[in-house]
Design a protein around this motif. Structure first.
Motif, PDB file in Angstrom:
ATOM      1  N   GLY A 123      38.035 -32.811  14.988  1.00 56.22           N
ATOM      2  CA  GLY A 123      38.613 -32.357  16.396  1.00 56.22           C
ATOM      3  C   GLY A 123      37.451 -32.399  17.310  1.00 56.22           C
ATOM      4  O   GLY A 123      37.533 -32.188  18.538  1.00 56.22           O
ATOM      5  N   LEU A 124      36.104 -32.120  16.983  1.00 60.49           N
ATOM      6  CA  LEU A 124      34.883 -31.622  17.729  1.00 60.49           C
ATOM      7  C   LEU A 124      34.358 -32.987  18.592  1.00 60.49           C
ATOM      8  O   LEU A 124      34.810 -34.283  17.787  1.00 60.49           O
ATOM      9  CB  LEU A 124      33.794 -31.166  16.942  1.00 60.49           C
ATOM     10  CG  LEU A 124      34.081 -30.117  16.048  1.00 60.49           C
ATOM     11  CD1 LEU A 124      32.722 -29.532  15.265  1.00 60.49           C
ATOM     12  CD2 LEU A 124      34.253 -28.765  17.071  1.00 60.49           C
ATOM     13  N   PRO A 125      33.686 -32.960  19.709  1.00 61.29           N
ATOM     14  CA  PRO A 125      33.294 -34.009  20.438  1.00 61.29           C
ATOM     15  C   PRO A 125      32.337 -34.737  19.395  1.00 61.29           C
ATOM     16  O   PRO A 125      31.566 -34.285  18.845  1.00 61.29           O
ATOM     17  CB  PRO A 125      32.455 -33.312  21.486  1.00 61.29           C
ATOM     18  CG  PRO A 125      33.061 -31.986  21.573  1.00 61.29           C
ATOM     19  CD  PRO A 125      33.740 -31.707  20.491  1.00 61.29           C
ATOM     20  N   ALA A 126      32.488 -36.046  19.473  1.00 62.69           N
ATOM     21  CA  ALA A 126      31.587 -36.800  18.338  1.00 62.69           C
ATOM     22  C   ALA A 126      31.290 -38.342  18.997  1.00 62.69           C
ATOM     23  O   ALA A 126      31.632 -38.610  19.942  1.00 62.69           O
ATOM     24  CB  ALA A 126      32.706 -37.106  17.151  1.00 62.69           C
ATOM     25  N   ALA A 127      30.140 -38.569  18.683  1.00 61.14           N
ATOM     26  CA  ALA A 127      29.612 -39.928  18.825  1.00 61.14           C
ATOM     27  C   ALA A 127      29.507 -40.830  17.561  1.00 61.14           C
ATOM     28  O   ALA A 127      29.609 -40.206  16.544  1.00 61.14           O
ATOM     29  CB  ALA A 127      28.150 -39.751  19.369  1.00 61.14           C
ATOM     30  N   GLY A 128      29.442 -41.943  17.648  1.00 57.74           N
ATOM     31  CA  GLY A 128      29.272 -42.847  16.672  1.00 57.74           C
ATOM     32  C   GLY A 128      27.944 -43.224  16.159  1.00 57.74           C
ATOM     33  O   GLY A 128      26.903 -42.754  16.704  1.00 57.74           O
ATOM     34  N   THR A 129      27.818 -44.070  14.891  1.00 54.12           N
ATOM     35  CA  THR A 129      26.313 -44.258  14.356  1.00 54.12           C
ATOM     36  C   THR A 129      25.760 -44.986  15.263  1.00 54.12           C
ATOM     37  O   THR A 129      24.450 -45.102  15.087  1.00 54.12           O
ATOM     38  CB  THR A 129      26.550 -44.529  13.098  1.00 54.12           C
ATOM     39  OG1 THR A 129      27.524 -45.950  12.944  1.00 54.12           O
ATOM     40  CG2 THR A 129      27.554 -43.721  12.217  1.00 54.12           C
ATOM     41  N   LEU A 130      26.356 -45.829  16.218  1.00 50.38           N
ATOM     42  CA  LEU A 130      25.412 -46.724  16.937  1.00 50.38           C
ATOM     43  C   LEU A 130      24.815 -45.988  18.038  1.00 50.38           C
ATOM     44  O   LEU A 130      23.653 -46.230  18.244  1.00 50.38           O
ATOM     45  CB  LEU A 130      26.342 -47.844  17.683  1.00 50.38           C
ATOM     46  CG  LEU A 130      27.039 -48.716  16.807  1.00 50.38           C
ATOM     47  CD1 LEU A 130      28.083 -49.660  17.656  1.00 50.38           C
ATOM     48  CD2 LEU A 130      26.027 -49.588  15.968  1.00 50.38           C
ATOM     49  N   ALA A 131      25.191 -44.802  18.636  1.00 48.31           N
ATOM     50  CA  ALA A 131      24.728 -43.937  19.379  1.00 48.31           C
ATOM     51  C   ALA A 131      23.525 -43.385  18.687  1.00 48.31           C
ATOM     52  O   ALA A 131      22.336 -43.281  19.337  1.00 48.31           O
ATOM     53  CB  ALA A 131      25.809 -42.837  19.916  1.00 48.31           C
ATOM     54  N   LEU A 132      23.555 -43.043  17.466  1.00 48.85           N
ATOM     55  CA  LEU A 132      22.515 -42.283  16.818  1.00 48.85           C
ATOM     56  C   LEU A 132      21.228 -43.318  16.682  1.00 48.85           C
ATOM     57  O   LEU A 132      20.368 -42.902  16.768  1.00 48.85           O
ATOM     58  CB  LEU A 132      23.096 -41.687  15.579  1.00 48.85           C
ATOM     59  CG  LEU A 132      21.937 -41.175  14.967  1.00 48.85           C
ATOM     60  CD1 LEU A 132      21.159 -40.023  15.363  1.00 48.85           C
ATOM     61  CD2 LEU A 132      22.454 -40.615  13.419  1.00 48.85           C
ATOM     62  N   GLU A 133      21.915 -44.726  16.107  1.00 55.44           N
ATOM     63  CA  GLU A 133      20.772 -45.663  16.194  1.00 55.44           C
ATOM     64  C   GLU A 133      20.103 -45.899  17.173  1.00 55.44           C
ATOM     65  O   GLU A 133      18.816 -45.952  17.342  1.00 55.44           O
ATOM     66  CB  GLU A 133      21.529 -46.780  15.442  1.00 55.44           C
ATOM     67  CG  GLU A 133      20.606 -47.922  15.275  1.00 55.44           C
ATOM     68  CD  GLU A 133      20.015 -47.774  13.658  1.00 55.44           C
ATOM     69  OE1 GLU A 133      19.508 -48.651  13.205  1.00 55.44           O
ATOM     70  OE2 GLU A 133      20.011 -46.486  13.417  1.00 55.44           O
ATOM     71  N   GLY A 159      35.530 -48.505  12.551  1.00 55.75           N
ATOM     72  CA  GLY A 159      34.620 -48.259  11.352  1.00 55.75           C
ATOM     73  C   GLY A 159      34.607 -46.910  10.715  1.00 55.75           C
ATOM     74  O   GLY A 159      35.341 -46.096  11.199  1.00 55.75           O
ATOM     75  N   ASP A 160      34.305 -47.090   9.274  1.00 54.99           N
ATOM     76  CA  ASP A 160      34.364 -45.611   8.438  1.00 54.99           C
ATOM     77  C   ASP A 160      32.950 -45.543   7.823  1.00 54.99           C
ATOM     78  O   ASP A 160      32.843 -46.133   6.823  1.00 54.99           O
ATOM     79  CB  ASP A 160      35.461 -45.957   7.587  1.00 54.99           C
ATOM     80  CG  ASP A 160      35.634 -44.687   6.778  1.00 54.99           C
ATOM     81  OD1 ASP A 160      35.026 -43.643   6.904  1.00 54.99           O
ATOM     82  OD2 ASP A 160      36.507 -44.842   5.743  1.00 54.99           O
ATOM     83  N   PRO A 161      32.166 -44.536   8.162  1.00 51.39           N
ATOM     84  CA  PRO A 161      32.302 -43.844   9.333  1.00 51.39           C
ATOM     85  C   PRO A 161      32.329 -44.438  10.679  1.00 51.39           C
ATOM     86  O   PRO A 161      31.589 -45.555  10.585  1.00 51.39           O
ATOM     87  CB  PRO A 161      31.053 -42.616   9.027  1.00 51.39           C
ATOM     88  CG  PRO A 161      30.690 -42.821   7.889  1.00 51.39           C
ATOM     89  CD  PRO A 161      30.803 -44.211   7.355  1.00 51.39           C
ATOM     90  N   PRO A 162      32.665 -43.923  11.718  1.00 57.64           N
ATOM     91  CA  PRO A 162      32.693 -44.672  12.913  1.00 57.64           C
ATOM     92  C   PRO A 162      31.648 -45.150  13.574  1.00 57.64           C
ATOM     93  O   PRO A 162      30.593 -44.105  13.732  1.00 57.64           O
ATOM     94  CB  PRO A 162      33.752 -43.872  13.907  1.00 57.64           C
ATOM     95  CG  PRO A 162      34.309 -42.872  12.807  1.00 57.64           C
ATOM     96  CD  PRO A 162      33.351 -42.729  11.571  1.00 57.64           C
ATOM     97  N   GLU A 163      31.314 -46.254  13.848  1.00 60.23           N
ATOM     98  CA  GLU A 163      30.190 -46.856  14.733  1.00 60.23           C
ATOM     99  C   GLU A 163      30.547 -46.269  15.983  1.00 60.23           C
ATOM    100  O   GLU A 163      29.288 -46.239  16.753  1.00 60.23           O
ATOM    101  CB  GLU A 163      30.264 -48.405  14.721  1.00 60.23           C
ATOM    102  CG  GLU A 163      29.822 -48.869  13.018  1.00 60.23           C
ATOM    103  CD  GLU A 163      30.013 -50.334  13.379  1.00 60.23           C
ATOM    104  OE1 GLU A 163      30.192 -51.056  14.163  1.00 60.23           O
ATOM    105  OE2 GLU A 163      29.294 -50.998  12.121  1.00 60.23           O
ATOM    106  N   HIS A 164      31.560 -46.335  16.530  1.00 56.51           N
ATOM    107  CA  HIS A 164      31.657 -45.787  17.961  1.00 56.51           C
ATOM    108  C   HIS A 164      33.390 -45.312  18.155  1.00 56.51           C
ATOM    109  O   HIS A 164      34.192 -45.649  17.332  1.00 56.51           O
ATOM    110  CB  HIS A 164      31.038 -46.802  18.792  1.00 56.51           C
ATOM    111  CG  HIS A 164      32.101 -48.282  19.053  1.00 56.51           C
ATOM    112  ND1 HIS A 164      33.157 -48.263  19.634  1.00 56.51           N
ATOM    113  CD2 HIS A 164      31.696 -49.252  18.137  1.00 56.51           C
ATOM    114  CE1 HIS A 164      33.496 -49.445  19.506  1.00 56.51           C
ATOM    115  NE2 HIS A 164      32.676 -50.188  18.689  1.00 56.51           N
TER     116      HIS A 164
END
Length: 360
Positions: A194-204, A13-18
């Motif tokens: 490049g930082l550790p990232a989570a997707g929007t599904l995690a935030l949801e 996804g864009d922005p990434p869902e995961h």
């Protein structure tokens, strides 16, 4: 405009869902060690000495005294008290920044511009210049600070705000909620990729577990703030007049919201999640109960399992089991009350005897 986060390995996804593990990404996000790309969201700026006066006069929260660096949340209501826009507000001493869900910024900016009249305010849609990044930890080093104040909005949902009111009873799952959003100049967004990232599904998933309402998911054309317990963070009950204020006061003091938000704990046996708009019925799957509401958002939570937010008729029994219709699958659900059926009617108004009634 493609997000640089979408180019990372495993990004969906864009922005990434995961990035390949939507459940596992929740823990580092909640711990404040990961960020989430929200670069599709909108940003509106108000510049000029009357910027806070304008938005304060039109919306539900008291904003006129917002100090540089302070955060708030406010709602634009229609004359009948229904929610039209929700904005996350941050002022840096020179500019008021409105962080908004994707697709809502231009409409709100146009409305504010029409309502300026003689006020000294310049309204601009800045979505093409600034991107939003979410985190439960420190804001990234690239956070914008055009006027010397870092543009970091701290979510007020964790505590009932001054002038607000909470309908939910008992301990609230948002206690300790430390979510915040930072604005980053879009040209600097690749510095964060490049930082550790989570997707929007995690935030949801974390949002649903905190009972946190959001414009893009919970609202429809008839939504009242009371139905989502949004008086907790976005409404000041003692401020002056604003559009829709009469309805807010009447429902809170004398009436009851016609619907109420609940969290659903879903049976995960079939491995399916409902989508926004899926029907919620009264009773278990074999009861053929009546439709009483709809799902607004659902997710797999790393501790709670499959959960959802749903908006139900006020008359739906809080003790009743529910069924969610997911395509051809009937999913049993247990409801956790957020807004109780007796929410509202807070004014202590003495009952007037009926004309002709005989007192004993």
């Amino acid at each position: 405009m493609t997000s640089p986060f979408a180019d990372r390995d495993g990004a969906v996804g864009d922005p990434p869902e995961h990035y390949g593990d939507p459940i596992g990404e929740q823990r580092p996000l909640a711990a404040g060690t990961a960020i989430v790309d929200l670069s599709d969201r909108d940003v509106v700026s108000l510049t000029g000495p009357d910027r806070l006066r304008l938005v304060d006069s039109l919306t539900s929260q008291s904003l006129a005294g917002l100090a540089p660096g302070d955060s708030a949340e406010t709602l634009l209501l229609d004359p009948s008290g229904r929610i039209e826009y929700a904005a996350r507000v941050l002022d840096d001493g020179e500019v008021a920044w409105l962080l908004m869900d994707a697709g809502t910024g231009a409409g709100f900016a146009a409305f504010l511009d029409r309502m300026r009249f003689m006020l000294q305010v310049v309204v601009a849609d800045r979505s093409g210049e600034f991107a939003t990044v979410g985190t439960f930890g420190d804001a990234p080093a690239a956070t914008a600070a055009p006027n010397g104040v870092p543009l970091v909005w701290v979510d007020p949902w964790g505590v009932v705000q001054a002038g607000g009111f909470q309908y939910a009873a008992g301990t609230h799952p948002a206690d300790g909620w430390s979510y915040r959003e930072a604005l980053v100049e879009r040209e600097r967004l690749p510095e964060l990729a490049g930082l550790p990232a989570a997707g929007t599904l995690a935030l949801e998933a974390l949002r649903i577990a905190a009972w946190r309402p959001r414009a893009a998911t919970e609202l429809d054309g008839t939504s009242l703030p009371h139905e989502f317990d949004w008086l907790r963070s976005a409404v000041h009950l003692a401020k002056g007049c604003y559009r829709g204020q009469e309805t807010v006061a009447k429902v809170h003091n004398l009436g009851h919201p016609p619907r109420r938000l609940v969290m659903l704990h879903l049976d995960g046996s079939d491995g399916v999640l409902p989508a926004a708009g899926d029907e919620v019925r009264l009773g278990r799957p074999d009861s053929e109960g009546a439709a009483v509401g709809r799902v607004t958002a659902a997710a797999w939570h790393h501790e709670l399992g499959p959960v959802a937010l749903a908006i139900l008729k006020r008359s739906a029994d809080p003790a009743s089991e529910l069924t969610v219709v997911v395509d051809d699958v009937l999913v049993p659900a247990a409801q956790q009350v957020i807004v109780p059926p007796d929410a509202g009617a807070t004014a202590d108004v003495p009952r007037i005897p009926r004309l002709g009634a005989v007192r004993r």
